[in-house]
Design an enzyme around this catalytic site. Structure first.
Site, PDB file in Angstrom:
ATOM      1  CG  PHE A   1      -2.165   0.862   1.036  1.00 50.10           C
ATOM      2  CD1 PHE A   1      -3.153   0.548   0.109  1.00 50.10           C
ATOM      3  CD2 PHE A   1      -2.314   2.007   1.812  1.00 50.10           C
ATOM      4  CE1 PHE A   1      -4.275   1.361  -0.042  1.00 50.10           C
ATOM      5  CE2 PHE A   1      -3.438   2.833   1.671  1.00 50.10           C
ATOM      6  CZ  PHE A   1      -4.415   2.507   0.742  1.00 50.10           C
TER       7      PHE A   1
ATOM      8  CE  LYS B   1      11.643  -0.455 -16.349  1.00 50.41           C
ATOM      9  NZ  LYS B   1      12.093   0.928 -16.090  1.00 50.41           N
TER      10      LYS B   1
END
Lengths: 393, 393
Positions: A11, A196
């Protein structure tokens, strides 16, 4: 349309952003049912009954059909994803290193459990690069994917280019502005870009490459003098991640290298924390996708797009990688390279096949010429912090 | 994966390009079974037995499951598409005017017959704008789509900006280079951009707008003096198509207007025949898609992507427009506008609510100020060829 019940791990700014959007937009038909966090004592901007420190409260809840994994601990994330798959839950993740390192296994497990595993946020934030490679470009027609996939290094390089700053000063500015982490290694040494690139390569060509085999050089050795040279020649310097395929042989060449980019080229216009990727196909010349590569909103946006896609059972198409052998690397051949160095003792002219240009002075030296990639790849060259290695496009 | 048997209407450069790619790439699992052309006597670069002048040879062939429509005659194309739908065939088309004019009806017929109707090539050639709006951006989160969607006008405007050419000279150069047609009206008056904007708006916001209601001004009135003004202020002039939505009211505002764009903005970098579109969402700032908007290869590429998508039964998602009322236009409000004119008799300062700047000289005059859109929309203003109307972003 399926109703989405989300179990959220983590969170931080992204998790909180997603919670808020889903609260404000009930028409998205997705709710967060439980949020698992590490530290129960931290104050949170959401009702306390949503939170738990026990992962099983998500994993064992049959009503939760989607796990959104946004935690930084790669081992814990790996564990959560695999458990979620085995429980028949779909997973959305932004964890590029984890995905690049375990791509094949995670995709196999996803297929075995017939769930979706979406991770657009792991590559270039909100820029929909994976979705476009998956859905829009037939991999038979794709030739290369090339671009700027790391916002931290691009921010630093932009500062170095525009403000004649040293690497150290530019890094410091990036850290102060929140664009670089306290330990910037993964970004500035090109590891993040390599992860990536491995993910991109699978979705572009349907072939899994080993992230460790990417020819990689970060930006930490770049000097003010290198940028001076670039400016004289109407170049700028960008950290370019590039994968290309030879359709005749199936061989893939993947590099993450500081690269001279002509100032009038599209990719030169990608500045600061932005990302931009060129997709080259046999037919349509180049497509260019551009946007913010990281940060709260771009990452939230990519995660939300993945969540939305799950409502209609979207999966990355197994067709692209099934029955495909591992990608064959061809990290050989020759490359035009600039090498800069301060001390003439570090002269590496002997590794050049052909020298086009040589500059010597009291303070700085450089050589431009053609190098056999086998020689460039040697650790004492590519990992030598005293050598500023910059490729030509 | 479905096998695609194509019936092709039209064998111009795009049709021939698609034929060649499918011949060379059998792995795409799509073949052209029949090609219907108008003129049987023309020599063609494909086996003669493929050709026919009888549309029924495609429409009545049950083995043909996909119709690719690439003809210029809009009425004939309309007829073919509807017949193909009724025969249960999927359709790929690049015919933007036809689609914009009959969008709702064609989508209804598509749904009724449970077939796919794909038309990525109709908007910005190879730039996957429709697919991205459909698949990647939840329309609840999209705020605007804005960009350069017509390559002909962008080529002309680039020449006017960079080479100080008059509109007439730049048009002539565009025609000589093949970037403008002999009758350029559809492009230079902004009709083509308006059609594309209507198609984009449906896929962005799920609402059908009437192409005639787009506030439209072409580039034919622009003068060398307007570009001088732009340069002084660090602007360039682009023909910008823009649709934005007010999420509170559901109202859409759609304009195609010559627009001053700051030179350091992304969209100012889209030059010559290129297209570039910004997609703005609540979360991810702007995404930018860029590529060639028209021509043999870009159009072929988009058509081929649509054909590929049909192999896995891809459809634009009805979810975006079903049960949606027609889009509500809000073409009211105020706008900051520049109006240039040669003759002081054409002075229209009386329509401005507020004048910020006024320049008068023997040769040219301009006014900058705020205008009520209701006044701007009046035919004697917006259609007055003596007025150079340019919006500020």
């Amino acid at each position: 349309m399926r109703k989405i019940n989300i179990g959220l791990f983590g969170f931080g700014v992204v998790g909180e952003g997603i919670y808020k959007v889903l609260e404000e937009k009930p028409q998205l038909n997705a709710v967060i049912k439980k949020i698992v966090i590490k530290d129960a004592s931290k104050p949170r901007n959401a009702p306390s009954e949503l939170f738990s420190t026990n992962a099983d409260e998500i994993l064992n809840d049959d009503e939760i059909n989607v796990v959104v994994e946004l935690i930084s601990d790669a081992d814990a994330a790996h564990d959560i994803i695999i458990k979620a798959f085995n429980k028949g839950k779909h997973v959305v993740s932004a964890n590029k290193k984890l995905i690049a390192d375990h791509h094949k296994k995670l995709l196999d497990l996803q297929a075995k459990n017939n769930v979706s595993f979406l991770y657009e946020a792991s590559v270039c934030g909100s820029v929909p690069i994976i979705r476009n490679l998956e859905e829009y470009f037939d991999n038979d027609l794709l030739n290369y994917v090339s671009g700027i996939v790391n916002g931290t290094t691009n921010y630093i390089l932009t500062k170095m280019a525009n403000e004649n700053e040293s690497y150290q000063d530019a890094l410091k500015a990036a850290q102060e502005s929140g664009f670089a982490e306290a330990d910037p290694t993964a970004d500035v040494e090109g590891f993040d870009a390599s992860s990536k690139l491995a993910i991109i390569t699978l979705h572009a060509f349907g072939k899994k490459i080993d992230v460790d085999q990417v020819i990689r050089k970060g930006i930490t050795s770049l000097k003010v003098e290198d940028f001076k040279y670039a400016k004289e020649k109407n170049y700028t310097i960008k950290l370019i991640a590039n994968s290309k395929i030879n359709h005749q042989t199936g061989e893939i060449t993947s590099t993450v290298l500081p690269t001279f980019v002509e100032l009038n080229k599209t990719i030169a216009l990608v500045n600061n924390e932005y990302n931009g990727v060129l997709i080259g196909s046999s037919l349509s010349d180049e497509q260019f996708l551009y946007g913010k590569g990281a940060g709260r909103f771009p990452t939230s946006s990519a995660v939300l797009s993945d969540i939305s896609a799950l409502k209609y059972d979207y999966q990355y198409s197994i067709r692209k990688y099934e029955n495909q052998e591992e990608g064959v690397f061809n990290q050989t051949g020759k490359k035009r390279i600039y090498i800069g160095f301060e001390n003439q003792a570090d002269d590496v002219s002997n590794i050049f096949d052909e020298i086009e240009e040589r500059y010597q002075s009291k303070n700085y030296n450089h050589i431009v010429g053609v190098i056999d990639i086998e020689k460039l790849k040697q650790k004492e060259i590519i990992e030598n912090p005293k050598l500023s290695i910059i490729a030509f496009e």
